[in-house]
Each structure stands twice: as structure tokens, then as C-alpha cells.
Design a protein around this motif. Sequence first.
Motif, mmCIF file in Angstrom:
data_model
loop_
_atom_site.group_PDB
_atom_site.id
_atom_site.type_symbol
_atom_site.label_atom_id
_atom_site.label_comp_id
_atom_site.label_asym_id
_atom_site.label_seq_id
_atom_site.Cartn_x
_atom_site.Cartn_y
_atom_site.Cartn_z
ATOM 1 N N ARG A 40 33.165 43.925 44.039
ATOM 2 C CA ARG A 40 32.987 43.359 43.226
ATOM 3 C C ARG A 40 31.894 43.101 42.173
ATOM 4 O O ARG A 40 31.948 42.412 41.038
ATOM 5 N N PRO A 101 49.878 38.040 44.697
ATOM 6 C CA PRO A 101 49.046 39.631 44.953
ATOM 7 C C PRO A 101 49.249 40.830 44.529
ATOM 8 O O PRO A 101 50.694 40.790 44.206
ATOM 9 N N ASN A 102 48.356 41.859 44.697
ATOM 10 C CA ASN A 102 47.470 42.658 43.702
ATOM 11 C C ASN A 102 49.337 43.782 44.297
ATOM 12 O O ASN A 102 49.182 44.487 45.038
ATOM 13 N N SER A 140 42.402 48.510 44.101
ATOM 14 C CA SER A 140 41.301 48.082 43.295
ATOM 15 C C SER A 140 40.382 47.475 44.156
ATOM 16 O O SER A 140 40.747 47.257 45.832
ATOM 17 N N VAL A 142 38.313 45.125 43.641
ATOM 18 C CA VAL A 142 37.712 43.849 43.158
ATOM 19 C C VAL A 142 39.140 43.330 43.747
ATOM 20 O O VAL A 142 39.887 42.880 43.767
ATOM 21 N N GLU A 143 38.980 41.442 43.522
ATOM 22 C CA GLU A 143 40.553 40.007 43.237
ATOM 23 C C GLU A 143 41.192 40.353 42.265
ATOM 24 O O GLU A 143 40.548 40.216 41.079
ATOM 25 N N THR A 144 42.089 41.072 41.709
ATOM 26 C CA THR A 144 43.105 41.046 41.094
ATOM 27 C C THR A 144 44.851 40.549 41.861
ATOM 28 O O THR A 144 44.684 40.630 42.715
ATOM 29 N N ARG A 145 44.908 40.172 40.516
ATOM 30 C CA ARG A 145 46.270 39.695 41.060
ATOM 31 C C ARG A 145 47.388 39.862 39.713
ATOM 32 O O ARG A 145 47.200 40.735 38.885
ATOM 33 N N ASP A 173 42.485 41.118 36.415
ATOM 34 C CA ASP A 173 40.863 40.399 37.763
ATOM 35 C C ASP A 173 40.418 39.150 37.187
ATOM 36 O O ASP A 173 39.963 38.830 36.150
ATOM 37 N N GLN A 174 39.943 38.947 38.657
ATOM 38 C CA GLN A 174 39.410 37.267 38.189
ATOM 39 C C GLN A 174 38.230 37.607 38.511
ATOM 40 O O GLN A 174 37.761 38.233 39.976
ATOM 41 N N SER A 176 33.451 35.779 38.065
ATOM 42 C CA SER A 176 32.574 34.136 38.260
ATOM 43 C C SER A 176 32.869 33.812 37.124
ATOM 44 O O SER A 176 32.836 32.940 36.688
#
Length: 248
Positions: A40, A101-102, A140, A142-145, A173-174, A176
Motif C-alpha cells: 500500500r 469489497p473487491n 490487489s 492495496v485498499e481496493t473497492r 483504490d483508496q 491517504s
Amino acid sequence: MTSQPRDAPQFYLTSPSVCPYLPDREERKVFTHIVGRRGRELNEILTQGGFRRSQTIAYRPACDTCRACVSVRVLANEFEPSGNLRRVLKANADLIGNETPNRPSSEQYSLFRRYLDSRHADGGMADMTVLDYSMMVEDSHVETRVIEYRRRGIDSHITGKGAGDLIAVCLTDQMSDGLSMVYSFYDPEHQNRSLGTFMILDHLRRAKAMGLPYLYLGYWVDGSKKMAYKARFTPQERLLAPGWVRVD
């Protein structure tokens, strides 16, 4: 003898290939893998440096004689839609996006296939199978939605969810400092809604509501008609030689 730790990125350069955006030009990309515990953090650093994510790969143009591809991010807190963009919002006021969620679904893939067959039948993604699609969504670090858009239902004001058929989808992707729209697609039967534009507008709203300053849109390509739409969303910043430069 020393070895690179797994979290240390190693960069590679592709061979020249036909440019998908500008005629009579070739493209090359530099890329690395986003893996390990620092996935991330690495993705954020690379995105802020002009890279884009595709599954576990981050890439950016590295063409020998061309600099037409320019990374763009919109200033979400300052953005105000123009009259034309307000009309797009009004035309899609009956839609609501639900963040999930992804995880891929057969309904998503069916819509994805209709979109590709209608809009990009000769593109590089035209032969993607259901397994390929699943990998695009799930693979992924990373933080993916996934944002699924459907028509508002009777109880949407309570549940926050739409009802009925899936009309559009965005893989997001989210980070910071913002949201990054990785890939979006929609039902070609609803092309008069300007759904691609609507999803950008909705993501700008989401970023602002989350207190995130930027929406990353990928590359604006000077001279490419199909990438010209990204210039409509201002104020924005473009990654040029001096760094991120504001464009109003």
C-alpha cells in the motif's frame, strides 16, 4: 553477497509497441510489482509519482521521444461542476453507487463483457475471460473497492443501496490523499447517460465527503480525442517536469 528484500521494488522497461492513443507513435512503459508488506505504501508513492496500478503491477509511460501522457488529479474540495456536468448529474439522479469489497461476480463480468464488445471490441482487453476479470478485481495488495451503480429503490434512502440491474461499475483504490479510479465500465445501452462522466463526478463527491484532497484519473494524453474528457474536470493538477502543476 547481498540480495534485494522482497519489499524492495525492481523496475523493468518494456519493448516498444504501437501507441494506443496517438497514430504513428510507439510506446514503452516502466513497471514494477506491488507486493509484500509495503504494497500500500509503495502504491501511494508510485501513484503520486505518476504511475498507475493494474493488478499487482504499477506502470508509467517511458517513451523515448514523446511526453504526451500526463498524470492528472482533480482537486476534489475545489471542484464545482459546470452547467454541462450538472446536467449529467441530473440525468443520473436516479442512480446510487454502493461500495462493496473487491470481489468479482458473474453479474459484473456479464456487464464487463457487454461493455468491451460494444466499446472496445478491438482493444487489448477484448479477449479477457472471467478468470482474467476476477484477477483484475481481486489481485490487489492495496485498499481496493468496487462501486456498483444501480437505480434507486423504494428503500434506498434507508439502506443506501440501489436496486435492479447493474448499470455501471468502478474499481477504485483508496489512498491517504485521494481516490484512484483504476477501471470503470457500464451498460452500453445507457450510453446517453454519460455514465463515465457521472462516475467521475460521483467519485469527486465521495473524495470530498471523505476529506480526501484528490481524485486520480490516470493519464490525459495531449492530442488524443478519447482522453480529452479529463481536461473538463478542473481545477486539476498535472504532473510535469517541475512537479504537480495546477491547471484551472
